[in-house]
Design a protein around this motif. Sequence first.
Motif, short mmCIF file in Angstrom:
data_model
loop_
_atom_site.label_atom_id
_atom_site.label_comp_id
_atom_site.label_asym_id
_atom_site.label_seq_id
_atom_site.Cartn_x
_atom_site.Cartn_y
_atom_site.Cartn_z
N ASN A 153 0.81 -1.22 0.00
CA ASN A 153 0.00 0.00 0.00
C ASN A 153 0.84 1.27 0.00
O ASN A 153 0.35 2.34 -0.34
N ALA A 154 2.11 1.15 0.36
CA ALA A 154 2.99 2.32 0.35
C ALA A 154 3.52 2.62 -1.04
O ALA A 154 4.26 3.60 -1.24
N SER A 155 3.16 1.80 -2.03
CA SER A 155 3.68 1.98 -3.39
C SER A 155 2.74 2.76 -4.29
O SER A 155 3.04 2.95 -5.48
N PHE A 156 1.60 3.22 -3.77
CA PHE A 156 0.64 3.92 -4.61
C PHE A 156 1.24 5.20 -5.19
O PHE A 156 1.92 5.96 -4.50
N ASP A 157 0.97 5.41 -6.47
CA ASP A 157 1.50 6.58 -7.18
C ASP A 157 0.38 7.19 -8.02
O ASP A 157 -0.54 6.48 -8.47
N LEU A 158 0.47 8.49 -8.24
CA LEU A 158 -0.58 9.22 -8.95
C LEU A 158 0.01 9.95 -10.15
O LEU A 158 1.03 10.63 -10.04
N ASP A 264 -4.59 9.61 11.28
CA ASP A 264 -3.57 8.82 11.98
C ASP A 264 -3.14 7.60 11.17
O ASP A 264 -2.00 7.14 11.30
N ARG A 265 -4.06 7.08 10.34
CA ARG A 265 -3.77 5.85 9.63
C ARG A 265 -3.35 6.06 8.17
O ARG A 265 -3.03 5.10 7.47
N MET A 266 -3.37 7.30 7.70
CA MET A 266 -2.96 7.55 6.33
C MET A 266 -1.46 7.34 6.16
O MET A 266 -0.67 7.70 7.03
N ILE A 267 -1.07 6.77 5.03
CA ILE A 267 0.34 6.53 4.73
C ILE A 267 0.97 7.84 4.28
O ILE A 267 0.49 8.46 3.32
N ASP A 268 2.01 8.27 4.95
CA ASP A 268 2.67 9.53 4.64
C ASP A 268 3.43 9.44 3.31
O ASP A 268 3.88 8.37 2.89
N GLY A 269 3.56 10.60 2.67
CA GLY A 269 4.40 10.70 1.49
C GLY A 269 3.74 10.26 0.20
O GLY A 269 4.41 10.18 -0.84
N LEU A 270 2.44 9.99 0.23
CA LEU A 270 1.74 9.58 -0.99
C LEU A 270 0.83 10.69 -1.48
O LEU A 270 0.31 11.49 -0.69
N ASP A 271 0.63 10.75 -2.80
CA ASP A 271 -0.33 11.70 -3.38
C ASP A 271 -1.74 11.14 -3.37
O ASP A 271 -2.68 11.81 -3.79
N VAL A 272 -1.87 9.90 -2.92
CA VAL A 272 -3.17 9.23 -2.84
C VAL A 272 -3.48 8.97 -1.37
O VAL A 272 -2.60 8.59 -0.60
N ARG A 273 -4.73 9.20 -0.98
CA ARG A 273 -5.14 8.96 0.41
C ARG A 273 -5.38 7.47 0.61
O ARG A 273 -6.42 6.94 0.21
N VAL A 274 -4.41 6.80 1.22
CA VAL A 274 -4.49 5.36 1.42
C VAL A 274 -4.29 5.05 2.89
O VAL A 274 -3.40 5.59 3.55
N LEU A 275 -5.14 4.15 3.42
CA LEU A 275 -5.04 3.74 4.81
C LEU A 275 -4.03 2.61 4.98
O LEU A 275 -3.93 1.72 4.13
#
Length: 555
Positions: A153-158, A264-275
């Motif tokens: 889930n930390a690999s999401f890219d936009l 609190d649960r969002m993965i930092d550093g992503l352009d996509v809002r992912v839990l």
Amino acid sequence: AVRSMIAAVSIIIPAACSLGLAFPTRSNTSRRCPAPAHRRQYQRNIIMSSSSASTSDDDIEEESHVFEWKNKESDTINDRFSGQVFASSNCWGRRPFLMRGAFDPNLLLDRSVDEDDDDEETIFAWPSWEEAVEIAADDDSESRIISHIPGDNASFDLQWGPLAEEDVSTWLSKPSSSNDDRRRREALVVNDIDRFYPPLADWMYDTFRFLPNWRRDDGQISLAEQGGGIGPHVDNYDVFLIQMSGTRTWQVGRRKISAQEERDRMIDGLDVRVLCDWNLEDGGSDQEMEEWIVHPGDLLYIPPRVAHCGTSLASDCMTLSVGCRAPSVSDLVSRLAERLSSSIDDSSVRRYTDGDLLKGINMDEPGELTSDAKERAKHLVIDSLTSIISDDEWWDEFFGRYVTEQKRVRMNYPIPLEDVGEADDSIEDLSDEWGDAKSTVQSVLAGKGVLYQAEGIAFAYSSIPSKVQNGRTSHRFFVNGEMWHSEAQPTNTDVKQNCMVRLFPIVSNHRRLDQAILLGMDSNGGLPKDDELTSEAISFLEELVSAGVLYGSED
């Protein structure tokens, strides 16, 4: 709430700019779109839509957090989903709702791959895969590609659109399935697609007519290869997810997530809002979600703040998302602050005063913020805001203008009628019949053609007792943030006023306006049957056509 208003009242957010292109006219054979040549012209026909269906409490049974509707054996596929059925489930705003076979994709989606085989007399309410890709490549569309590596889930890219030429070729060929677990999987998301594809706008209007105009948002289509998706996330609004083609697995949360927990649960550093930690509950082993597989024609409703994650199981996965607008406290207060900043009303310009400042003050401690000063400032704000929002007429106008404003970023949309030719060279010259607002309205009132509400524009009306003239009611019409008004007495026999008062809801409640509707020849509470509208009513319609919020068509 008062504290939130006080904290936010100083925030001034500029009004959202309007972007996009319009559909100013339709011929008897097509809907003409002032857009690049690759946009298809669509013949009009009757667009299939779900019809009303009554139900009883016996049809409802709760088995899980997701409420799965049990279809009757006697149900046909065209009368399964309706406002009545959905309302009877009592799921709105409370819990997810799943209906199998809510719609028939064979009637709604063009699956033809050979353009020579297309039936020119058939209009499909849902755009095809190829049409969605073409719209995503349009400079005026809002599209994006979201990719990730399965299981990470930390690999999401936009990647924001419009689609580049090479991406168009890739998506038109439909990405093939692959067993490589580490290959990035993609999803193409296209927002505001109903504005570019009028048959979809028709279908959405008919199918979700049970929702107020101002609450309905745009149509969004997601195309995904196998394994593609946008990750686990939370929306702040209600959303209806309709599977158009292919299959998809939906993981749906068992509870609502607060804004604080989401942050609190969002993965930092992503352009996509992912839990993150999507499958765990408080660090334990219990899953916090249910998993469902949906097939073409299935509908899944997700209420606000319920986390969900969709993953494509096929290479031809298409999902239509119909969202609902829902202004937040900060949205309303920010716009309220904007209005107050430009107002010269006494409630807005009133300033802090302290006539007894020098009585009992400690003159040796000028740096102190006294409790008296803080209370005075607090009550200054509270009293002024209370005075303003307690004025029902003022609030009615403020709210009506705000909720009908465009919430998406669009370029010069809707296009005023006089600017249609300059907006896009691909538009053919308009005929004399549709070339100006006056002739357009005259043609429709004469039974030659119809008027359509511009796609993606909210229409609304309201009535409120007038505080200025006793015994009168103030009637308002709102569209695109603008307001028209008329006042009338309950027993008023003034034809001019009655005509305007009755015209406001007619224009608001009908996406398609023909002679019968405008002159009261229908059975839905139209104007008293008459051969003509008043000059004021005609001028009102001409203003709407000139502004581009209504447009004419021969069909």
